[in-house]
Design a protein around this motif. Structure first.
Motif, mmCIF file in Angstrom:
data_model
loop_
_atom_site.group_PDB
_atom_site.id
_atom_site.type_symbol
_atom_site.label_atom_id
_atom_site.label_comp_id
_atom_site.label_asym_id
_atom_site.label_seq_id
_atom_site.Cartn_x
_atom_site.Cartn_y
_atom_site.Cartn_z
ATOM 1 N N THR A 46 -8.789 14.829 0.259
ATOM 2 C CA THR A 46 -8.767 14.174 1.575
ATOM 3 C C THR A 46 -9.916 13.180 1.691
ATOM 4 N N GLN A 47 -11.111 13.561 1.224
ATOM 5 C CA GLN A 47 -12.273 12.664 1.270
ATOM 6 C C GLN A 47 -12.020 11.416 0.424
ATOM 7 N N ILE A 48 -11.453 11.595 -0.765
ATOM 8 C CA ILE A 48 -11.174 10.464 -1.656
ATOM 9 C C ILE A 48 -10.169 9.517 -0.998
ATOM 10 N N GLU A 49 -9.143 10.081 -0.376
ATOM 11 C CA GLU A 49 -8.143 9.252 0.307
ATOM 12 C C GLU A 49 -8.760 8.478 1.462
ATOM 13 N N GLU A 50 -9.622 9.132 2.233
ATOM 14 C CA GLU A 50 -10.281 8.451 3.349
ATOM 15 C C GLU A 50 -11.205 7.341 2.850
ATOM 16 N N ASP A 51 -11.923 7.599 1.754
ATOM 17 C CA ASP A 51 -12.791 6.569 1.162
ATOM 18 C C ASP A 51 -11.967 5.375 0.689
ATOM 19 N N PHE A 52 -10.799 5.654 0.117
ATOM 20 C CA PHE A 52 -9.930 4.588 -0.366
ATOM 21 C C PHE A 52 -9.432 3.735 0.797
ATOM 22 N N VAL A 53 -9.035 4.378 1.878
ATOM 23 C CA VAL A 53 -8.580 3.636 3.056
ATOM 24 C C VAL A 53 -9.711 2.765 3.591
ATOM 25 N N THR A 54 -10.913 3.311 3.643
ATOM 26 C CA THR A 54 -12.077 2.542 4.095
ATOM 27 C C THR A 54 -12.340 1.364 3.163
ATOM 28 N N ASP A 55 -12.266 1.597 1.840
ATOM 29 C CA ASP A 55 -12.463 0.520 0.868
ATOM 30 C C ASP A 55 -11.435 -0.590 1.064
ATOM 31 N N ARG A 56 -10.189 -0.219 1.297
ATOM 32 C CA ARG A 56 -9.137 -1.231 1.506
ATOM 33 C C ARG A 56 -9.404 -2.039 2.765
ATOM 34 N N ARG A 57 -9.874 -1.375 3.790
ATOM 35 C CA ARG A 57 -10.138 -2.053 5.063
ATOM 36 C C ARG A 57 -11.341 -2.993 4.954
ATOM 37 N N ASP A 58 -12.365 -2.567 4.193
ATOM 38 C CA ASP A 58 -13.627 -3.310 4.120
ATOM 39 C C ASP A 58 -13.811 -4.072 2.809
ATOM 40 N N CYS A 59 -12.736 -4.365 2.105
ATOM 41 C CA CYS A 59 -12.863 -4.896 0.741
ATOM 42 C C CYS A 59 -13.382 -6.325 0.671
ATOM 43 N N HIS A 60 -13.239 -7.116 1.709
ATOM 44 C CA HIS A 60 -13.763 -8.486 1.754
ATOM 45 C C HIS A 60 -13.357 -9.312 0.530
ATOM 46 N N GLY A 61 -12.072 -9.358 0.250
ATOM 47 C CA GLY A 61 -11.581 -10.197 -0.842
ATOM 48 C C GLY A 61 -11.362 -9.447 -2.138
ATOM 49 N N ASN A 62 -12.057 -8.360 -2.371
ATOM 50 C CA ASN A 62 -11.842 -7.544 -3.564
ATOM 51 C C ASN A 62 -10.840 -6.459 -3.187
ATOM 52 N N VAL A 63 -9.587 -6.732 -3.428
ATOM 53 C CA VAL A 63 -8.522 -5.856 -2.959
ATOM 54 C C VAL A 63 -8.559 -4.522 -3.697
ATOM 55 N N ALA A 64 -8.667 -3.448 -2.934
ATOM 56 C CA ALA A 64 -8.586 -2.101 -3.483
ATOM 57 C C ALA A 64 -7.109 -1.758 -3.605
ATOM 58 N N THR A 65 -6.662 -1.461 -4.825
ATOM 59 C CA THR A 65 -5.249 -1.186 -5.071
ATOM 60 C C THR A 65 -5.071 0.242 -5.546
ATOM 61 N N GLY A 66 -3.826 0.631 -5.697
ATOM 62 C CA GLY A 66 -3.523 1.933 -6.265
ATOM 63 C C GLY A 66 -4.086 2.056 -7.669
ATOM 64 N N ASP A 67 -4.063 0.958 -8.420
ATOM 65 C CA ASP A 67 -4.632 0.971 -9.780
ATOM 66 C C ASP A 67 -6.140 1.211 -9.748
ATOM 67 N N SER A 68 -6.827 0.588 -8.787
ATOM 68 C CA SER A 68 -8.278 0.785 -8.714
ATOM 69 C C SER A 68 -8.600 2.223 -8.316
ATOM 70 N N LEU A 69 -7.775 2.817 -7.453
ATOM 71 C CA LEU A 69 -7.955 4.230 -7.094
ATOM 72 C C LEU A 69 -7.727 5.111 -8.314
ATOM 73 N N HIS A 70 -6.691 4.815 -9.067
ATOM 74 C CA HIS A 70 -6.392 5.599 -10.270
ATOM 75 C C HIS A 70 -7.542 5.513 -11.276
ATOM 76 N N ARG A 71 -8.051 4.300 -11.513
ATOM 77 C CA ARG A 71 -9.180 4.121 -12.436
ATOM 78 C C ARG A 71 -10.387 4.926 -11.972
ATOM 79 N N LYS A 72 -10.658 4.865 -10.681
ATOM 80 C CA LYS A 72 -11.793 5.586 -10.105
ATOM 81 C C LYS A 72 -11.656 7.092 -10.350
ATOM 82 N N LEU A 73 -10.450 7.620 -10.142
ATOM 83 C CA LEU A 73 -10.217 9.048 -10.343
ATOM 84 C C LEU A 73 -10.294 9.441 -11.815
ATOM 85 N N VAL A 74 -9.777 8.592 -12.703
ATOM 86 C CA VAL A 74 -9.848 8.888 -14.133
ATOM 87 C C VAL A 74 -11.300 8.912 -14.600
ATOM 88 N N VAL A 75 -12.079 7.930 -14.190
ATOM 89 C CA VAL A 75 -13.491 7.885 -14.585
ATOM 90 C C VAL A 75 -14.250 9.076 -14.011
#
Length: 102
Positions: free
Chosen positions: A44-73
């Protein structure tokens, strides 16, 4: 296009110092370590952080791929420290390390 001499020197030094074959072997091995996953609370925390990142990305679009990479790392980071489950501490450590690289 010719590359700068500094780049070539750095590339040569890296090739001398780093055994990429061993790094590949390590990454392959750690992917097969049994891993328990992520707790519901942390998920739940990771999902909320992702939503916040998408909202505040300022041109650097947070995508499903970026979430997946983050979780794999984060998973690889936790596994490399002998953890069988991703913890808030390891997730935070991984995020701090990523911020330092930027």
């Amino acid at each position: 296009m010719q590359q700068a001499p500094d780049y070539l020197a750095i590339k040569q030094r890296l090739q001398e110092c780093v055994n990429f074959g061993q790094i590949r072997q390590y990454l392959t091995a750690v992917q097969h370590i049994p891993f328990g996953g992520v707790s519901k609370a942390l998920q739940t925390q990771i999902e909320e952080d992702f939503v916040t990142d998408r909202r505040d990305c300022h041109g650097n679009v947070a995508t499903g791929d970026s979430l997946h990479r983050k979780l794999v790392v984060a998973r690889l980071c936790a596994a490399s420290h002998g953890k069988e489950q991703l913890t808030e501490e390891k997730l935070a450590d991984c995020q701090v390390a990523r911020k330092r690289q930027r």
